[in-house]
Design a protein around this motif. Structure first.
Motif, PDB file in Angstrom:
ATOM      1  N   ARG A  52       0.828  -1.196   0.000  1.00  0.00           N
ATOM      2  CA  ARG A  52       0.000   0.000   0.000  1.00  0.00           C
ATOM      3  C   ARG A  52       0.871   1.258   0.000  1.00  0.00           C
ATOM      4  NH1 ARG A  52      -5.500   0.389   1.920  1.00  0.00           N
ATOM      5  NH2 ARG A  52      -5.965   2.605   2.030  1.00  0.00           N
ATOM      6  N   LEU A  55      -0.540   7.179  -1.732  1.00  0.00           N
ATOM      7  CA  LEU A  55      -1.674   7.578  -2.544  1.00  0.00           C
ATOM      8  C   LEU A  55      -2.238   6.410  -3.334  1.00  0.00           C
ATOM      9  CD1 LEU A  55      -0.342  10.902  -4.035  1.00  0.00           C
ATOM     10  CD2 LEU A  55      -2.291  10.660  -2.513  1.00  0.00           C
ATOM     11  N   TRP A  56      -1.315   5.619  -3.876  1.00  0.00           N
ATOM     12  CA  TRP A  56      -1.731   4.555  -4.776  1.00  0.00           C
ATOM     13  C   TRP A  56      -1.854   3.264  -4.002  1.00  0.00           C
ATOM     14  CZ3 TRP A  56      -3.327   5.946  -9.442  1.00  0.00           C
ATOM     15  CH2 TRP A  56      -2.916   7.180  -9.921  1.00  0.00           C
ATOM     16  N   THR A  57      -3.079   2.780  -3.873  1.00  0.00           N
ATOM     17  CA  THR A  57      -3.298   1.504  -3.198  1.00  0.00           C
ATOM     18  C   THR A  57      -2.979   0.388  -4.189  1.00  0.00           C
ATOM     19  OG1 THR A  57      -5.574   1.380  -3.918  1.00  0.00           O
ATOM     20  CG2 THR A  57      -5.154   2.519  -1.833  1.00  0.00           C
ATOM     21  N   ASP A  60      -5.362   0.190  -6.990  1.00  0.00           N
ATOM     22  CA  ASP A  60      -5.106   1.303  -7.915  1.00  0.00           C
ATOM     23  C   ASP A  60      -3.993   0.930  -8.897  1.00  0.00           C
ATOM     24  OD1 ASP A  60      -6.989   3.014  -6.875  1.00  0.00           O
ATOM     25  OD2 ASP A  60      -5.581   4.057  -5.554  1.00  0.00           O
ATOM     26  N   GLN A  97      -1.396  11.165 -11.684  1.00  0.00           N
ATOM     27  CA  GLN A  97      -2.265  10.416 -12.577  1.00  0.00           C
ATOM     28  C   GLN A  97      -2.424  11.104 -13.934  1.00  0.00           C
ATOM     29  OE1 GLN A  97      -5.992  10.068 -10.626  1.00  0.00           O
ATOM     30  NE2 GLN A  97      -6.641   8.316 -11.835  1.00  0.00           N
ATOM     31  N   LYS A 153      -4.142  12.871  -8.285  1.00  0.00           N
ATOM     32  CA  LYS A 153      -4.700  11.586  -7.848  1.00  0.00           C
ATOM     33  C   LYS A 153      -6.171  11.767  -7.562  1.00  0.00           C
ATOM     34  CE  LYS A 153      -4.775   7.338  -6.192  1.00  0.00           C
ATOM     35  NZ  LYS A 153      -6.227   7.108  -6.276  1.00  0.00           N
ATOM     36  N   ASP A 154      -6.998  11.092  -8.339  1.00  0.00           N
ATOM     37  CA  ASP A 154      -8.423  11.255  -8.047  1.00  0.00           C
ATOM     38  C   ASP A 154      -8.848  10.289  -6.950  1.00  0.00           C
ATOM     39  OD1 ASP A 154      -8.868   8.826  -9.230  1.00  0.00           O
ATOM     40  OD2 ASP A 154     -10.335   9.532 -10.670  1.00  0.00           O
ATOM     41  N   SER A 155      -9.718  10.788  -6.123  1.00  0.00           N
ATOM     42  CA  SER A 155     -10.333   9.968  -5.084  1.00  0.00           C
ATOM     43  C   SER A 155     -11.648  10.667  -4.777  1.00  0.00           C
ATOM     44  CB  SER A 155      -9.445   9.922  -3.844  1.00  0.00           C
ATOM     45  OG  SER A 155      -9.477  11.170  -3.183  1.00  0.00           O
ATOM     46  N   LYS A 156     -12.466  10.012  -3.972  1.00  0.00           N
ATOM     47  CA  LYS A 156     -13.770  10.627  -3.659  1.00  0.00           C
ATOM     48  C   LYS A 156     -13.577  12.007  -3.031  1.00  0.00           C
ATOM     49  CE  LYS A 156     -17.082   6.915  -3.381  1.00  0.00           C
ATOM     50  NZ  LYS A 156     -16.402   5.635  -3.641  1.00  0.00           N
ATOM     51  N   THR A 158     -10.703  14.105  -3.136  1.00  0.00           N
ATOM     52  CA  THR A 158     -10.081  15.134  -3.987  1.00  0.00           C
ATOM     53  C   THR A 158     -11.046  15.564  -5.088  1.00  0.00           C
ATOM     54  OG1 THR A 158      -8.984  13.464  -5.361  1.00  0.00           O
ATOM     55  CG2 THR A 158      -7.717  14.380  -3.549  1.00  0.00           C
ATOM     56  N   GLU A 159     -11.879  14.635  -5.549  1.00  0.00           N
ATOM     57  CA  GLU A 159     -12.862  15.003  -6.570  1.00  0.00           C
ATOM     58  C   GLU A 159     -13.835  16.041  -6.025  1.00  0.00           C
ATOM     59  OE1 GLU A 159     -15.947  12.155  -7.599  1.00  0.00           O
ATOM     60  OE2 GLU A 159     -15.673  12.692  -9.713  1.00  0.00           O
TER      61      GLU A 159
END
Ligand SMILES: *[C@@H]1O[C@H](CO)[C@@H](O)[C@H](O)[C@H]1NC(C)=O
Length: 294
Positions: A52, A55-57, A60, A97, A153-156, A158-159
């Motif tokens: 993990r 940022l990137w799991t 991902d 990304q 990095k998009d995520s719920k 940051t979006e």
């Protein structure tokens, strides 16, 4: 004349700008789904804790790897380059990304920082709308910062931050147009507009967070506020054109903002897996503050 086409143009263009939230040909493809399932099963079970990243799991990373497997498969079979989860495939760079859009967002941020510094050094603090333009600047700097983060990095989270802050920029531009029109003095109009705008921003965030993260509604809110904003500024410019020699800069900026949005309608697979229309759009808006603050 300008007044007549600017708003419908902006509206039409923003409708085309709406992106699908989930599900694109790439991520729906069997080759992608089976690759992803296999990758997650092999790589992400026991060693999840170790693999993990910040940022990137692990899933991902699997999505990223399988995205390129899928792109290769599509290209081999002569099928158009697909999107994945509403986005084109981009080469990751420095764990960003969408590196081009992220960097161009920061370029926009930098434009505002430079012009804010110029503004505060040239305009006296006592100037009637000094506070308005300093606040505008800070709102824009904040919005471009979150745009950069979202493209990195998009995520719920940051979006949402990107969407809310982008809307705050559109709404603040509308607010500044209203204040420029009504004048700097504390009046019934300025108080009403201020309360209305703060209320609308609060409603907007509450609705999207608590009721539904509704892309269609968000887009409509941006279209309507943006279009009204453009119209108000152009009307103001038309009224002031004989009085102030700098007004053309205001009108030109507003028109250019509407025109640059056209870039968003030209949706093409990223050049060199880096530059897509959205990146070009962020690049094209970067010079605008340099003109606007004048
Ligand atoms: C998953 O594991 C396979 C096999 O060990 C490896 O080739 C691949 O690079 C790994 N993928 C990711 C995203 O870790």
């Amino acid at each position: 004349m300008l007044r007549r086409w600017a708003a419908p143009l902006l509206a039409a263009v923003l409708v085309l700008l709406a992106r699908p939230a989930l599900g694109s040909p790439g991520d729906r493809a069997h080759v992608f789904q089976s690759c992803l399932a296999k990758c997650v099963k092999i790589n992400c079970t026991q060693s999840e804790g170790l693999a993990r990243g910040l940022l990137w799991t692990c899933p991902d990373n699997c999505k990223y790897q399988c995205m390129w497997t899928t792109v290769d498969a599509f290209v081999e079979n002569g099928i158009d380059i697909p999107q994945f989860y509403g986005k084109w495939p981009f080469v990751r760079w420095l764990s960003m990304q969408e590196p081009a859009s992220a960097l161009f967002s920061l370029l926009n941020l930098l434009g505002h920082v430079l012009m804010l510094r110029r503004f505060t050094s040239l305009v006296p603090r006592q100037a009637p709308l000094y506070w308005l333009w300093v606040t505008y600047s800070l709102v824009c700097i904040n919005a471009w910062f979150w745009s950069g983060v979202f493209h990195a990095k998009d995520s719920k989270i940051t979006e949402k931050l990107d969407y809310f802050c982008a809307f705050s920029m559109v709404l603040f531009s509308f607010y500044s147009a209203c204040i420029r029109f009504s004048g700097p003095q504390l009046s019934c109009t300025t108080i009403s507009v201020t309360v209305l705008c703060i209320g609308f921003m609060a409603y907007h965030i509450m609705y999207l967070l608590l009721v539904k993260f509704d892309y269609g509604y968000n887009m409509k809110a941006n279209i309507i506020v943006g279009a009204v904003d453009v119209v108000i500024w152009l009307v103001w410019c038309a009224q002031q054109r004989s009085r102030c020699t700098y007004v053309w800069k205001c009108a030109l900026t507003v028109i250019l903002v509407s025109v640059t949005i056209l870039l968003e309608t030209a949706d093409f697979p990223p050049l060199g897996w880096v530059l897509d229309a959205h990146a070009f759009w962020h690049l094209s808006t970067f010079p605008l503050p340099l003109l606007w603050y004048r």
